[in-house]
Scaffold this motif. Structure first.
Motif, PDB file in Angstrom:
ATOM      1  N   LEU A  79       5.916   6.241  -9.702  1.00  0.00           N
ATOM      2  CA  LEU A  79       5.553   4.829  -9.654  1.00  0.00           C
ATOM      3  C   LEU A  79       4.351   4.622  -8.737  1.00  0.00           C
ATOM      4  O   LEU A  79       3.430   3.861  -9.065  1.00  0.00           O
ATOM      5  N   ALA A  80       4.342   5.283  -7.595  1.00  0.00           N
ATOM      6  CA  ALA A  80       3.213   5.158  -6.668  1.00  0.00           C
ATOM      7  C   ALA A  80       1.916   5.595  -7.327  1.00  0.00           C
ATOM      8  O   ALA A  80       0.873   4.936  -7.189  1.00  0.00           O
ATOM      9  N   GLN A  81       1.973   6.691  -8.072  1.00  0.00           N
ATOM     10  CA  GLN A  81       0.777   7.179  -8.765  1.00  0.00           C
ATOM     11  C   GLN A  81       0.325   6.190  -9.833  1.00  0.00           C
ATOM     12  O   GLN A  81      -0.875   5.920  -9.989  1.00  0.00           O
ATOM     13  N   ASP A  82       1.293   5.617 -10.557  1.00  0.00           N
ATOM     14  CA  ASP A  82       0.959   4.688 -11.635  1.00  0.00           C
ATOM     15  C   ASP A  82       0.257   3.434 -11.120  1.00  0.00           C
ATOM     16  O   ASP A  82      -0.633   2.895 -11.791  1.00  0.00           O
ATOM     17  N   VAL A  83       0.678   2.945  -9.950  1.00  0.00           N
ATOM     18  CA  VAL A  83       0.095   1.697  -9.437  1.00  0.00           C
ATOM     19  C   VAL A  83      -0.976   1.953  -8.380  1.00  0.00           C
ATOM     20  O   VAL A  83      -1.563   1.003  -7.848  1.00  0.00           O
ATOM     21  N   GLY A  84      -1.243   3.217  -8.077  1.00  0.00           N
ATOM     22  CA  GLY A  84      -2.341   3.557  -7.187  1.00  0.00           C
ATOM     23  C   GLY A  84      -2.090   3.303  -5.719  1.00  0.00           C
ATOM     24  O   GLY A  84      -2.992   2.877  -4.990  1.00  0.00           O
ATOM     25  N   VAL A  85      -0.852   3.557  -5.249  1.00  0.00           N
ATOM     26  CA  VAL A  85      -0.547   3.410  -3.824  1.00  0.00           C
ATOM     27  C   VAL A  85       0.010   4.720  -3.279  1.00  0.00           C
ATOM     28  O   VAL A  85       0.250   5.675  -4.032  1.00  0.00           O
ATOM     29  N   GLN A  86       0.227   4.760  -1.973  1.00  0.00           N
ATOM     30  CA  GLN A  86       0.743   5.953  -1.322  1.00  0.00           C
ATOM     31  C   GLN A  86       2.271   6.017  -1.438  1.00  0.00           C
ATOM     32  O   GLN A  86       2.942   4.985  -1.583  1.00  0.00           O
ATOM     33  N   ALA A  87       2.803   7.223  -1.326  1.00  0.00           N
ATOM     34  CA  ALA A  87       4.252   7.428  -1.210  1.00  0.00           C
ATOM     35  C   ALA A  87       4.510   8.149   0.101  1.00  0.00           C
ATOM     36  O   ALA A  87       3.820   9.118   0.439  1.00  0.00           O
ATOM     37  N   ALA A  88       5.476   7.666   0.877  1.00  0.00           N
ATOM     38  CA  ALA A  88       5.787   8.259   2.173  1.00  0.00           C
ATOM     39  C   ALA A  88       7.295   8.339   2.339  1.00  0.00           C
ATOM     40  O   ALA A  88       8.050   7.618   1.689  1.00  0.00           O
ATOM     41  N   VAL A  89       7.730   9.219   3.235  1.00  0.00           N
ATOM     42  CA  VAL A  89       9.158   9.443   3.416  1.00  0.00           C
ATOM     43  C   VAL A  89       9.712   8.520   4.495  1.00  0.00           C
ATOM     44  O   VAL A  89       9.056   8.238   5.497  1.00  0.00           O
ATOM     45  N   LEU A  90      10.916   8.014   4.269  1.00  0.00           N
ATOM     46  CA  LEU A  90      11.665   7.206   5.220  1.00  0.00           C
ATOM     47  C   LEU A  90      13.097   7.721   5.195  1.00  0.00           C
ATOM     48  O   LEU A  90      13.711   7.803   4.136  1.00  0.00           O
ATOM     49  N   ASP A  91      13.619   8.081   6.348  1.00  0.00           N
ATOM     50  CA  ASP A  91      14.922   8.741   6.421  1.00  0.00           C
ATOM     51  C   ASP A  91      16.033   7.697   6.558  1.00  0.00           C
ATOM     52  O   ASP A  91      16.059   6.948   7.533  1.00  0.00           O
ATOM     53  N   SER A 111       0.806  -1.229   0.000  1.00  0.00           N
ATOM     54  CA  SER A 111       0.000   0.000   0.000  1.00  0.00           C
ATOM     55  C   SER A 111       0.834   1.271   0.000  1.00  0.00           C
ATOM     56  O   SER A 111       0.304   2.351  -0.271  1.00  0.00           O
ATOM     57  N   THR A 112       2.144   1.161   0.274  1.00  0.00           N
ATOM     58  CA  THR A 112       2.992   2.352   0.387  1.00  0.00           C
ATOM     59  C   THR A 112       4.378   2.074  -0.175  1.00  0.00           C
ATOM     60  O   THR A 112       4.961   1.016   0.093  1.00  0.00           O
ATOM     61  N   ILE A 113       4.888   3.023  -0.955  1.00  0.00           N
ATOM     62  CA  ILE A 113       6.279   3.021  -1.398  1.00  0.00           C
ATOM     63  C   ILE A 113       6.990   4.141  -0.647  1.00  0.00           C
ATOM     64  O   ILE A 113       6.454   5.243  -0.511  1.00  0.00           O
ATOM     65  N   PHE A 114       8.199   3.872  -0.184  1.00  0.00           N
ATOM     66  CA  PHE A 114       8.937   4.849   0.603  1.00  0.00           C
ATOM     67  C   PHE A 114      10.033   5.517  -0.225  1.00  0.00           C
ATOM     68  O   PHE A 114      10.847   4.835  -0.859  1.00  0.00           O
ATOM     69  N   PHE A 115      10.034   6.847  -0.222  1.00  0.00           N
ATOM     70  CA  PHE A 115      11.155   7.599  -0.776  1.00  0.00           C
ATOM     71  C   PHE A 115      11.937   8.198   0.375  1.00  0.00           C
ATOM     72  O   PHE A 115      11.565   8.059   1.546  1.00  0.00           O
ATOM     73  N   GLU A 116      13.042   8.857   0.077  1.00  0.00           N
ATOM     74  CA  GLU A 116      13.982   9.245   1.122  1.00  0.00           C
ATOM     75  C   GLU A 116      14.240  10.737   1.157  1.00  0.00           C
ATOM     76  O   GLU A 116      14.002  11.455   0.189  1.00  0.00           O
ATOM     77  N   LEU A 121       9.983   4.523  12.468  1.00  0.00           N
ATOM     78  CA  LEU A 121       9.156   3.412  12.924  1.00  0.00           C
ATOM     79  C   LEU A 121       7.673   3.730  12.738  1.00  0.00           C
ATOM     80  O   LEU A 121       6.898   2.876  12.285  1.00  0.00           O
ATOM     81  N   GLU A 122       7.268   4.941  13.069  1.00  0.00           N
ATOM     82  CA  GLU A 122       5.873   5.311  12.882  1.00  0.00           C
ATOM     83  C   GLU A 122       5.486   5.307  11.403  1.00  0.00           C
ATOM     84  O   GLU A 122       4.385   4.874  11.037  1.00  0.00           O
ATOM     85  N   ALA A 123       6.390   5.776  10.545  1.00  0.00           N
ATOM     86  CA  ALA A 123       6.120   5.741   9.109  1.00  0.00           C
ATOM     87  C   ALA A 123       5.984   4.308   8.611  1.00  0.00           C
ATOM     88  O   ALA A 123       5.114   3.993   7.793  1.00  0.00           O
ATOM     89  N   LEU A 124       6.830   3.427   9.101  1.00  0.00           N
ATOM     90  CA  LEU A 124       6.769   2.025   8.701  1.00  0.00           C
ATOM     91  C   LEU A 124       5.474   1.369   9.192  1.00  0.00           C
ATOM     92  O   LEU A 124       4.824   0.629   8.450  1.00  0.00           O
ATOM     93  N   ARG A 125       5.109   1.644  10.419  1.00  0.00           N
ATOM     94  CA  ARG A 125       3.890   1.038  10.962  1.00  0.00           C
ATOM     95  C   ARG A 125       2.663   1.482  10.169  1.00  0.00           C
ATOM     96  O   ARG A 125       1.751   0.683   9.916  1.00  0.00           O
ATOM     97  N   THR A 126       2.648   2.736   9.763  1.00  0.00           N
ATOM     98  CA  THR A 126       1.533   3.230   8.961  1.00  0.00           C
ATOM     99  C   THR A 126       1.562   2.635   7.550  1.00  0.00           C
ATOM    100  O   THR A 126       0.559   2.117   7.050  1.00  0.00           O
ATOM    101  N   GLY A 127       2.726   2.685   6.908  1.00  0.00           N
ATOM    102  CA  GLY A 127       2.849   2.233   5.533  1.00  0.00           C
ATOM    103  C   GLY A 127       2.674   0.741   5.351  1.00  0.00           C
ATOM    104  O   GLY A 127       2.173   0.282   4.313  1.00  0.00           O
ATOM    105  N   LEU A 128       3.074  -0.043   6.353  1.00  0.00           N
ATOM    106  CA  LEU A 128       2.967  -1.501   6.277  1.00  0.00           C
ATOM    107  C   LEU A 128       1.707  -2.017   6.954  1.00  0.00           C
ATOM    108  O   LEU A 128       1.489  -3.237   7.016  1.00  0.00           O
ATOM    109  N   THR A 129       0.917  -1.104   7.497  1.00  0.00           N
ATOM    110  CA  THR A 129      -0.343  -1.438   8.191  1.00  0.00           C
ATOM    111  C   THR A 129      -0.089  -2.449   9.299  1.00  0.00           C
ATOM    112  O   THR A 129      -0.516  -3.620   9.243  1.00  0.00           O
ATOM    113  N   CYS A 130       0.632  -1.984  10.304  1.00  0.00           N
ATOM    114  CA  CYS A 130       1.007  -2.863  11.423  1.00  0.00           C
ATOM    115  C   CYS A 130       0.039  -2.705  12.581  1.00  0.00           C
ATOM    116  O   CYS A 130      -0.393  -1.583  12.892  1.00  0.00           O
TER     117      CYS A 130
END
Length: 341
Positions: free
Chosen positions: A299-311, A283-288, A331-340
């Motif tokens: 790519l996120a737009q093309d496949v219809g998923v979210q893009a979020a930042v990971l440092d 559901s999420t691709i991470f950029f930096e 960690l919070e970004a990962l938990r949201t993006g990976l639906t934990c």
């Protein structure tokens, strides 16, 4: 997969105390390597050079008030392409301690070889680097894997030219600091070398090392608990900087490009990653931070998923925080993006 940090805190304190005793026996005065006076005291007389931010963080935490730490990489700069000024190169030979990572910054490697500092910590040796940790080599199965195997344009050599070669100099992934457990042996060596430079500070260095180890242990436990139950184990990132994190916490890293953050992915690689995203419900691709998010966001737009930042924490991009703070934000970004859960 092991979940314990490398050594007990009691053992860490013992190792530093032993280093102090050996130093007092062998060196007497505890002199320094060519500059900055002999020994250190509470005014921070011991001069430490770190080659980039995570090593600066370790040196500052272990050294405390007895050391003054300088970072060779400017804030918010990309460390891979660092070029040293003549003064910086000279300072490598006069610092009391140099903390660097061989194979990661060519200019620093060259200066270390030329200046031959007497007290040196090489994180590459201490952290136990691997070639491609956390890589999703066996994650694809069934029809998805079969389909990828039949891609004619993926079977040729063009894929190797897009930066997706999983290696830095020597074939090792340099981004060890994103696994907090791997910072502990680096901190141990920093404490031992600081004790050799400044034997009077042995007790303080041992106490600081114990406190840092406790913080890293707590952070490791937070990650283990926070990522224990996620809807998807697939960590899709703009480049392969998070392999050690993925390896430790049971994730599968899928990089759009390899180790080089500036590389451009081939069309074949973009199709392959898009297939993984669709096939596995990512559901999420991470950029930096510090690099352009354009390819990832497209790519996120093309496949219809979210893009979020990971440092990737190669340098601090936000004032008023530190390694621990950025890792908790990740960690919070990962938990949201990976639906934990």
């Amino acid at each position: 997969m092991p979940r314990t940090l490398p050594r007990s805190r009691a053992a860490l304190a013992t190792s530093v105390a032993l280093a102090a005793a050996l130093t007092l026996t062998a060196c007497g005065s505890g002199g320094t390597s060519g500059g900055g006076g002999s020994g250190g005291d509470a005014t921070g007389d011991t001069q430490v050079l770190a080659s980039f931010y995570p090593l600066q963080f370790v040196a500052e935490r272990v050294g405390g008030d007895r050391v003054s730490v300088s970072n060779l990489t400017p804030p918010a700069a990309e460390p891979h392409d660092l070029e040293l000024s003549p003064a910086q190169a000279r300072s490598i030979g006069t610092a009391d301690l140099v903390v660097y990572q061989s194979g990661f910054q060519a200019a620093v490697d060259e200066a270390v070889e030329a200046r031959d500092p007497a007290h040196l910590v090489d994180a590459t040796q201490a952290a136990g680097l691997e070639e491609h940790p956390g890589e999703a080599t066996t994650a694809e199965s069934g029809s998805a894997a079969d389909e990828h195997a039949t891609h004619d344009d993926h079977a040729d050599d063009s894929h190797a030219d897009d930066g997706h070669d999983h290696s830095s100099e020597g074939g090792l992934d340099p981004h060890f600091w994103l696994d907090p457990a791997r910072l502990v042996p680096v901190a141990e060596q920093v404490a031992a070398e600081l004790t050799a430079v400044d034997p009077d500070g042995a007790d303080e260095y041992a106490a600081n090392l114990e406190a840092l180890t406790a913080d890293l242990t707590a952070l490791d436990a937070e990650y283990e608990a926070g990522l224990a139950s996620c809807a998807s184990p697939y960590l899709v990132t703009s480049h392969e900087a998070f392999g050690y994190l993925a390896e430790r916490y049971g994730l599968e890293q899928v990089g759009i490009t390899g180790i080089d953050p500036e590389a451009e992915p081939s069309p074949a690689r973009l199709r392959e990653v898009a297939d993984i995203i669709r096939d596995h419900g990512v559901s999420t691709i991470f950029f930096e931070t510090l690099t352009s998010p354009k390819v990832t966001q497209t790519l996120a737009q093309d496949v219809g998923v979210q893009a979020a930042v990971l440092d990737p924490l190669e340098g601090l991009s936000t004032e008023g925080t530190d390694y621990l703070g950025v890792m908790r934000t990740n960690l919070e970004a990962l938990r949201t993006g990976l639906t934990c859960a």
